[in-house]
Motif scaffolding. Structure first.
Motif, PDB file in Angstrom:
ATOM      1  N   GLY A 168       0.820  -1.217   0.000  1.00 21.38           N
ATOM      2  CA  GLY A 168       0.000   0.000   0.000  1.00 21.38           C
ATOM      3  C   GLY A 168       0.846   1.256   0.000  1.00 21.38           C
ATOM      4  N   LEU A 218      -6.484  -2.019   1.017  1.00 19.09           N
ATOM      5  CA  LEU A 218      -7.568  -1.637   0.108  1.00 19.09           C
ATOM      6  C   LEU A 218      -7.893  -0.147   0.238  1.00 19.09           C
ATOM      7  CD1 LEU A 218      -9.954  -4.713   0.549  1.00 19.09           C
ATOM      8  CD2 LEU A 218      -8.463  -4.191  -1.401  1.00 19.09           C
ATOM      9  N   MET A 219      -7.930   0.350   1.455  1.00 17.47           N
ATOM     10  CA  MET A 219      -8.236   1.765   1.657  1.00 17.47           C
ATOM     11  C   MET A 219      -7.125   2.651   1.112  1.00 17.47           C
ATOM     12  SD  MET A 219     -11.209   2.013   3.058  1.00 17.47           S
ATOM     13  CE  MET A 219     -11.311   3.580   3.912  1.00 17.47           C
ATOM     14  N   ARG A 220      -5.873   2.228   1.300  1.00 23.73           N
ATOM     15  CA  ARG A 220      -4.753   3.033   0.828  1.00 23.73           C
ATOM     16  C   ARG A 220      -4.705   3.072  -0.699  1.00 23.73           C
ATOM     17  NH1 ARG A 220      -1.076   1.064   4.063  1.00 23.73           N
ATOM     18  NH2 ARG A 220      -0.976   2.787   5.555  1.00 23.73           N
ATOM     19  N   ILE A 221      -4.913   1.920  -1.329  1.00 22.92           N
ATOM     20  CA  ILE A 221      -4.864   1.865  -2.794  1.00 22.92           C
ATOM     21  C   ILE A 221      -6.053   2.599  -3.402  1.00 22.92           C
ATOM     22  CG2 ILE A 221      -5.072   0.317  -4.776  1.00 22.92           C
ATOM     23  CD1 ILE A 221      -3.366  -1.692  -3.321  1.00 22.92           C
ATOM     24  N   SER A 222      -7.259   2.326  -2.888  1.00 24.47           N
ATOM     25  CA  SER A 222      -8.444   2.985  -3.449  1.00 24.47           C
ATOM     26  C   SER A 222      -8.372   4.492  -3.253  1.00 24.47           C
ATOM     27  CB  SER A 222      -9.715   2.415  -2.810  1.00 24.47           C
ATOM     28  OG  SER A 222      -9.697   2.599  -1.400  1.00 24.47           O
ATOM     29  N   GLY A 223      -7.891   4.919  -2.077  1.00 29.44           N
ATOM     30  CA  GLY A 223      -7.761   6.358  -1.841  1.00 29.44           C
ATOM     31  C   GLY A 223      -6.753   6.997  -2.776  1.00 29.44           C
ATOM     32  N   LEU A 226      -5.847   6.022  -5.705  1.00 23.77           N
ATOM     33  CA  LEU A 226      -6.254   5.978  -7.117  1.00 23.77           C
ATOM     34  C   LEU A 226      -7.518   6.789  -7.406  1.00 23.77           C
ATOM     35  CD1 LEU A 226      -5.633   2.197  -7.933  1.00 23.77           C
ATOM     36  CD2 LEU A 226      -4.117   4.143  -8.359  1.00 23.77           C
ATOM     37  N   VAL A 227      -8.433   6.852  -6.433  1.00 22.26           N
ATOM     38  CA  VAL A 227      -9.737   7.470  -6.688  1.00 22.26           C
ATOM     39  C   VAL A 227      -9.782   8.937  -6.293  1.00 22.26           C
ATOM     40  CG1 VAL A 227     -12.193   7.401  -6.099  1.00 22.26           C
ATOM     41  CG2 VAL A 227     -10.939   5.264  -6.485  1.00 22.26           C
ATOM     42  N   VAL A 281      -5.057  10.053   2.432  1.00 23.40           N
ATOM     43  CA  VAL A 281      -5.031   8.621   2.083  1.00 23.40           C
ATOM     44  C   VAL A 281      -4.520   7.777   3.245  1.00 23.40           C
ATOM     45  CG1 VAL A 281      -3.906   6.898   0.618  1.00 23.40           C
ATOM     46  CG2 VAL A 281      -4.882   8.961  -0.396  1.00 23.40           C
TER      47      VAL A 281
END
Length: 302
Positions: free
Chosen positions: A105, A251-256, A258-259, A272
């Motif tokens: 992450g 998941l939170m680190r990657i989604s944050g 990228l999104v 993030v």
């Protein structure tokens, strides 16, 4: 690995001073050897590497000396039945995967930061240098809780576990708030240790770094709760839940990473890390209190 394995054994016996003394010795030797090898003998990067390895070996040997003094606990043979080693893997592999997930992450977040230019990256990097200062007390409390919880869990003193968790939570909150206040007001001073140039680019990097730092300091109590509850659950011989929390953190680190920049640009990267902490905490805290209720049931039945 040599130092960490031996230091963990010593902490499990309630000896947290020896690992500390080992690191003090290693740090002093590392600095002294850096001066000798890099500045004196002009070995450059190789000299710095050799100095670090020698310091690590010294730290490991210092701990080994103290571990060998625990003669009454030494096994007669390192050969044991398969179940003993399987139990070690059962606890160790999920914890290793948890750390791998967290590292992945961090790599994704760094990759996202790279897209926004040199100064933004410089500010983020300077903030990362202080990240260890942000969580140093949290990690220390975590080490203490793993040992404390493990010892009392083995002794079936569930009342002491509950009391210890309450105290470490209060201590973590007080410490994190104090660190947050200090870094909020003196953040520019600390960051100037890593961004010393007064050029316009350096000022821009300082602004980015300070924004990152203050975003983390506002929510620092969440990070301290993460370490307190994760370490407690690990001390209860449950490595699965901390691994799941690491997955949610990933998941939170990657989604944050990228999104959020899609909607907020580079500003979307500031929170993030906090989102990752929240992702872990929402798994850890409910699961701990579910386990605590089980303690109550066991105590009543016994």
């Amino acid at each position: 690995m040599f130092y960490n394995a031996l230091a963990s054994i010593l902490r499990a016996f309630g000896n947290s001073k020896t690992p500390l003394h080992a690191m003090i010795i290693a740090s002093i030797c590392n600095v002294g050897l850096d001066v000798l090898f890099v500045m004196g003998l002009e070995w450059g990067i190789i000299g710095a590497g050799v100095a670090t390895v020698i310091a690590q070996i010294l730290a490991g040997c210092f701990c080994l000396y103290h571990v060998l003094k625990l003669k009454e606990y030494m096994p007669n043979s390192i050969c044991r039945d398969l179940s003993y080693y399987m139990n070690q893997f059962r606890l160790g592999i999920p914890m290793a995967l948890q750390n791998v997930l967290i590292a992945i992450g961090g790599m994704v977040l760094t990759s996202a930061v790279n897209r926004y230019g040199t100064y933004f990256l410089a500010g983020f990097t300077a903030m990362n240098k202080l990240y260890g200062v942000l969580e140093i007390s949290a990690v220390s409390y975590g080490y203490a809780m793993v040992t404390y919880t493990g010892q009392n869990y083995g002794a079936k003193r569930y009342d002491r576990i509950k009391s210890g968790v309450k105290k470490v939570v209060l201590l973590s909150l007080a410490t994190s708030i104090l660190i947050s206040i200090i870094l909020w007001f003196f953040g520019p001073l600390f960051l100037s240790c890593f961004i010393s140039n007064t050029s316009q680019g350096a000022k821009e990097a300082m602004t980015y770094g300070l924004t990152f730092l203050r975003c983390l300091t506002i929510f620092l109590p969440i990070l301290y709760m993460l370490h307190a509850y994760r370490s407690t659950i690990q001390g209860l011989s449950n490595a699965f839940i901390p691994m799941v929390s690491g997955l949610f953190e990933l998941l939170m680190r990657i989604s944050g990473a990228l999104v959020l920049p899609i909607f907020f640009g580079k500003s979307g990267l500031y929170p993030v890390e906090v989102l990752a902490w929240v992702g872990a905490v929402v798994i850890l805290i409910p699961n701990y209190y579910h386990m605590e209720r089980n303690f109550q049931n066991v105590s009543e039945n016994s």
